[in-house]
Scaffold this motif. Sequence first.
Motif, PDB file in Angstrom:
ATOM      1  N   ASN A 180      30.522  -3.372 -16.426  1.00  0.00           N
ATOM      2  CA  ASN A 180      30.583  -1.916 -16.253  1.00  0.00           C
ATOM      3  C   ASN A 180      31.146  -1.234 -17.497  1.00  0.00           C
ATOM      4  O   ASN A 180      30.662  -0.172 -17.924  1.00  0.00           O
ATOM      5  CB  ASN A 180      31.461  -1.566 -15.048  1.00  0.00           C
ATOM      6  CG  ASN A 180      30.904  -2.107 -13.743  1.00  0.00           C
ATOM      7  OD1 ASN A 180      29.738  -2.494 -13.669  1.00  0.00           O
ATOM      8  ND2 ASN A 180      31.736  -2.138 -12.719  1.00  0.00           N
ATOM      9  N   THR A 181      32.165  -1.865 -18.084  1.00  0.00           N
ATOM     10  CA  THR A 181      32.797  -1.300 -19.283  1.00  0.00           C
ATOM     11  C   THR A 181      31.804  -1.252 -20.445  1.00  0.00           C
ATOM     12  O   THR A 181      31.748  -0.264 -21.194  1.00  0.00           O
ATOM     13  CB  THR A 181      34.022  -2.143 -19.669  1.00  0.00           C
ATOM     14  OG1 THR A 181      34.933  -2.177 -18.570  1.00  0.00           O
ATOM     15  CG2 THR A 181      34.722  -1.559 -20.885  1.00  0.00           C
ATOM     16  N   LEU A 182      31.027  -2.314 -20.597  1.00  0.00           N
ATOM     17  CA  LEU A 182      30.045  -2.357 -21.678  1.00  0.00           C
ATOM     18  C   LEU A 182      28.963  -1.301 -21.471  1.00  0.00           C
ATOM     19  O   LEU A 182      28.487  -0.687 -22.438  1.00  0.00           O
ATOM     20  CB  LEU A 182      29.431  -3.756 -21.752  1.00  0.00           C
ATOM     21  CG  LEU A 182      30.402  -4.861 -22.186  1.00  0.00           C
ATOM     22  CD1 LEU A 182      29.789  -6.237 -21.948  1.00  0.00           C
ATOM     23  CD2 LEU A 182      30.778  -4.694 -23.657  1.00  0.00           C
ATOM     24  N   THR A 183      28.570  -1.088 -20.224  1.00  0.00           N
ATOM     25  CA  THR A 183      27.602  -0.019 -19.945  1.00  0.00           C
ATOM     26  C   THR A 183      28.178   1.323 -20.344  1.00  0.00           C
ATOM     27  O   THR A 183      27.505   2.146 -20.988  1.00  0.00           O
ATOM     28  CB  THR A 183      27.236  -0.019 -18.450  1.00  0.00           C
ATOM     29  OG1 THR A 183      26.551  -1.230 -18.129  1.00  0.00           O
ATOM     30  CG2 THR A 183      26.337   1.164 -18.120  1.00  0.00           C
ATOM     31  N   ALA A 184      29.439   1.563 -19.941  1.00  0.00           N
ATOM     32  CA  ALA A 184      30.076   2.840 -20.267  1.00  0.00           C
ATOM     33  C   ALA A 184      30.184   3.047 -21.775  1.00  0.00           C
ATOM     34  O   ALA A 184      30.147   4.187 -22.259  1.00  0.00           O
ATOM     35  CB  ALA A 184      31.465   2.894 -19.628  1.00  0.00           C
ATOM     36  N   ALA A 185      30.285   1.933 -22.523  1.00  0.00           N
ATOM     37  CA  ALA A 185      30.391   2.028 -23.980  1.00  0.00           C
ATOM     38  C   ALA A 185      29.031   2.126 -24.651  1.00  0.00           C
ATOM     39  O   ALA A 185      28.952   2.218 -25.882  1.00  0.00           O
ATOM     40  CB  ALA A 185      31.149   0.819 -24.522  1.00  0.00           C
ATOM     41  N   GLY A 186      27.947   2.093 -23.862  1.00  0.00           N
ATOM     42  CA  GLY A 186      26.611   2.167 -24.428  1.00  0.00           C
ATOM     43  C   GLY A 186      26.139   0.857 -25.026  1.00  0.00           C
ATOM     44  O   GLY A 186      25.108   0.819 -25.720  1.00  0.00           O
ATOM     45  N   ARG A 187      26.838  -0.239 -24.766  1.00  0.00           N
ATOM     46  CA  ARG A 187      26.446  -1.552 -25.291  1.00  0.00           C
ATOM     47  C   ARG A 187      25.600  -2.244 -24.216  1.00  0.00           C
ATOM     48  O   ARG A 187      26.004  -3.219 -23.586  1.00  0.00           O
ATOM     49  CB  ARG A 187      27.680  -2.364 -25.652  1.00  0.00           C
ATOM     50  CG  ARG A 187      28.568  -1.679 -26.699  1.00  0.00           C
ATOM     51  CD  ARG A 187      29.828  -2.467 -26.963  1.00  0.00           C
ATOM     52  NE  ARG A 187      29.542  -3.767 -27.583  1.00  0.00           N
ATOM     53  CZ  ARG A 187      30.485  -4.684 -27.842  1.00  0.00           C
ATOM     54  NH1 ARG A 187      31.751  -4.431 -27.530  1.00  0.00           N
ATOM     55  NH2 ARG A 187      30.145  -5.844 -28.398  1.00  0.00           N
ATOM     56  N   HIS A 188      24.403  -1.732 -24.029  1.00  0.00           N
ATOM     57  CA  HIS A 188      23.615  -2.120 -22.859  1.00  0.00           C
ATOM     58  C   HIS A 188      23.091  -3.555 -22.936  1.00  0.00           C
ATOM     59  O   HIS A 188      22.992  -4.224 -21.893  1.00  0.00           O
ATOM     60  CB  HIS A 188      22.462  -1.130 -22.675  1.00  0.00           C
ATOM     61  CG  HIS A 188      22.917   0.236 -22.310  1.00  0.00           C
ATOM     62  ND1 HIS A 188      23.502   0.518 -21.102  1.00  0.00           N
ATOM     63  CD2 HIS A 188      22.898   1.405 -23.023  1.00  0.00           C
ATOM     64  CE1 HIS A 188      23.817   1.804 -21.056  1.00  0.00           C
ATOM     65  NE2 HIS A 188      23.465   2.365 -22.216  1.00  0.00           N
TER      66      HIS A 188
ATOM     67  N   TYR B 239      29.329  -1.667  -9.616  1.00  0.00           N
ATOM     68  CA  TYR B 239      28.489  -2.567 -10.396  1.00  0.00           C
ATOM     69  C   TYR B 239      27.026  -2.154 -10.301  1.00  0.00           C
ATOM     70  O   TYR B 239      26.313  -2.104 -11.316  1.00  0.00           O
ATOM     71  CB  TYR B 239      28.674  -4.007  -9.912  1.00  0.00           C
ATOM     72  CG  TYR B 239      27.787  -4.999 -10.630  1.00  0.00           C
ATOM     73  CD1 TYR B 239      27.880  -5.179 -12.002  1.00  0.00           C
ATOM     74  CD2 TYR B 239      26.848  -5.751  -9.928  1.00  0.00           C
ATOM     75  CE1 TYR B 239      27.067  -6.086 -12.666  1.00  0.00           C
ATOM     76  CE2 TYR B 239      26.033  -6.657 -10.577  1.00  0.00           C
ATOM     77  CZ  TYR B 239      26.141  -6.814 -11.949  1.00  0.00           C
ATOM     78  OH  TYR B 239      25.327  -7.702 -12.594  1.00  0.00           O
ATOM     79  N   GLN B 240      26.559  -1.840  -9.118  1.00  0.00           N
ATOM     80  CA  GLN B 240      25.162  -1.431  -8.965  1.00  0.00           C
ATOM     81  C   GLN B 240      24.884  -0.141  -9.724  1.00  0.00           C
ATOM     82  O   GLN B 240      23.801   0.028 -10.315  1.00  0.00           O
ATOM     83  CB  GLN B 240      24.835  -1.277  -7.482  1.00  0.00           C
ATOM     84  CG  GLN B 240      24.751  -2.606  -6.734  1.00  0.00           C
ATOM     85  CD  GLN B 240      24.412  -2.438  -5.275  1.00  0.00           C
ATOM     86  OE1 GLN B 240      24.566  -1.340  -4.702  1.00  0.00           O
ATOM     87  NE2 GLN B 240      23.956  -3.508  -4.634  1.00  0.00           N
ATOM     88  N   ARG B 241      25.862   0.765  -9.721  1.00  0.00           N
ATOM     89  CA  ARG B 241      25.670   2.039 -10.415  1.00  0.00           C
ATOM     90  C   ARG B 241      25.545   1.814 -11.925  1.00  0.00           C
ATOM     91  O   ARG B 241      24.612   2.311 -12.568  1.00  0.00           O
ATOM     92  CB  ARG B 241      26.849   2.968 -10.112  1.00  0.00           C
ATOM     93  CG  ARG B 241      26.723   4.361 -10.712  1.00  0.00           C
ATOM     94  CD  ARG B 241      27.767   5.306 -10.158  1.00  0.00           C
ATOM     95  NE  ARG B 241      29.135   4.875 -10.440  1.00  0.00           N
ATOM     96  CZ  ARG B 241      29.975   4.385  -9.525  1.00  0.00           C
ATOM     97  NH1 ARG B 241      29.581   4.235  -8.265  1.00  0.00           N
ATOM     98  NH2 ARG B 241      31.200   4.028  -9.853  1.00  0.00           N
TER      99      ARG B 241
END
Length: 731
Positions: A657-665, A694-696
């Motif tokens: 989730n943290t990596l998603t928030a950081a744009g590191r997809h 997590y799903q979000r």
Amino acid sequence: MAELVGCATVTIRKIEADERRPSKVMAMQFAKVLGIDAGDFDGFVAAARGFRAPATGVGAPHEIEARLPVALTRFVGREGELDELERTCSVAGGPARLITVIGPPGVGKTRFALEAASRLAGRYDTPAVLVQLAHRSAAEEIVPAVAAALGADLGDVRDERTSLIARIRTGPLLLVLDNLEQIQGAGQVVADLLETCDSLSCLVTSRRPLLAYGEHEFELAPLTEPAAVQLFIDRSSALLRNRIADHDEVAAVCRLLDGLPLAIELAARRVRDHSVAELRERIDSSLSALGSGPLDRDGRHATMEATVAWSHHLLDQATQSVARHAAVFRGGFTADALAAVVPAPLAASVPAALQLLAESSLVGTDPVLQRHQMLEVVRSYALDQLREAGEDLNASARHAEWMVAALEAAGPRGVSADLPAHSLPLAEDANIRAALTWTLADGHDLASGRRLLAAIGMAWYMMGRGEELLRWLPLAGSEPDDQAVAVGLAAVEGLVRWSLGENDRAAEVLRGVTSLADSAEPTVARWQAEAAGMLAMTHIISGDLTGAGEMLSRCCRLFDVHRDPMPLGLTYLRQGRIALLEGSYAEAAERIEAATEVYRAAGSAWGVANSVGSLAEVALAEGRLPAAQELFLCAVDGLVEAGAEPYAVFRLTGLANTLTAAGRHRQAALVAGIAEQWIDELGVPLFPLGIAPYQRHRGWTADALGAEFATTVEEGRAMARTDAALRHLLA
């Protein structure tokens, strides 16, 4: 080509027909003969040997190390049989990938298989691993046993087969599967592994064939008389200054023992106390008394039984009784455990009896773990003696009482919160199951069975065995004998059902506990606090933060009665979660830090690591993404070390989730793959609290990557999940 490479023509034909793979040395010779460039040399050798490229792109193509015990005595005889097995085994280019060494008990199947495996591993550059299955009884236990032997314990998981296959199919491997005759359906499991892993070979020991497709039966006969005499003299010489000169008397002893190596070794250990002639007389007398007969399919056990009986009869009565009672243990035992199971007057004699049993080769001892274990054939004989003496029911009852007392003494979280304490439920796993079977499945003592379930429930939950606990619960009945057990079983059931996503059912079970008035008895109060804390979690899931807060306030009141820091630490963490959901980040951090202090004072590495994970959630909510990433990494590593993998994978999804928030997809998708593979291996769903976030975040990453998302997740599934591997991925 055969001449240039230095091998037989038939070997070249088999390689061309894809019936075998060359050894590393042979593949290197092929490369030299074919003029392969230096830059392509290693790749050619790996491809020739059938290696698959490692998914992570780092590390050696084949990471499995040889795991065979080092022999402490010289291997005697059987050179012809070793040569024949080598010619037959696929590791050496032979036709058979599955060889089952069959023969009577005591004929030396295990030692022969280990000697053969060691020879094959050394000559053909193939790692060989021993998998001991003597105390396993069900086909579904084979895959976890293989995983444990490979150093990759998968726990009690739903999709463990897939994880094991991924572990072993990267290159040639020889598994030595020891003692399979007692496991129904073992042949199907072994055949399935062989069909899926084309570079795997299996060497099995069993008293009877597996009846599996492609099986090659290798019947191991008793030693020839010259080899039997040589074995007796070899073993007895280690105990005597002068070698035995009368080979005729030794040959007579060996004939009485039907050339069985185990029987011969047991006899040879007695030369310090008896002449060979006396040994012959005693053995002859014991065999006659037991109605010995020739070896055949139905009578093999009788001969080994006579051998064990002879050694058993040389013991004093107290040691015989200790040996009989040791037979109720499965998977080994400690001296203290055995002292709790023997009749009280014998307890003080257990250390001396164990020493004598070890000297008599009737019990093996691990000097590091200080655990003892009987050979299965000896245990079987001793168990028969226990039944004949009419002592089996009392011994089994005391075994169950000991197991319950040991687990209750550790406490519901004392056996599960940290890795060192995990040694109890892990080391005694076979004994726990044996006690549950005797008390619940066989119906001998439902009250003790219920206590055992309540005592082990928290540990099994944290080890990913919650569903197994639910399978045992119906056998426990619905009327526990005391309130502490009733409340404990309900609390554990509610916890397990919540973790499996059954929020409403969990709440229903937990309300049965929280509806009771607060108890003044510490054990009951502790379980009430556990139940109230879990009911608070069901309220959080359903959005009732007020109801959750009321339950947690009750947990704090109950702490004044039970004084157990573990439920108190969880209470603070849950109060921090409520504050986090309400957007009060400073208050959330304060509550979590309070939990951390409680866990540090209690010496709970699990609690500290879990608290670190909660602080990571606060950092993520506040947008402090680098801090959140580091905290999640530390939490995952700490929870793995503490043996709490369901918690670790929950925190790993927080990292995604943290990596998603950081744009590191891309990295987020890789970590998602690692987490989802882990969840599949554990066989339990992600904690309910983690599902929605997590799903979000997963959805956002999927949108960002588009068509690459699915393939990236699959790539992650094959990656390692060690702390070093995760940090390398995120660098």
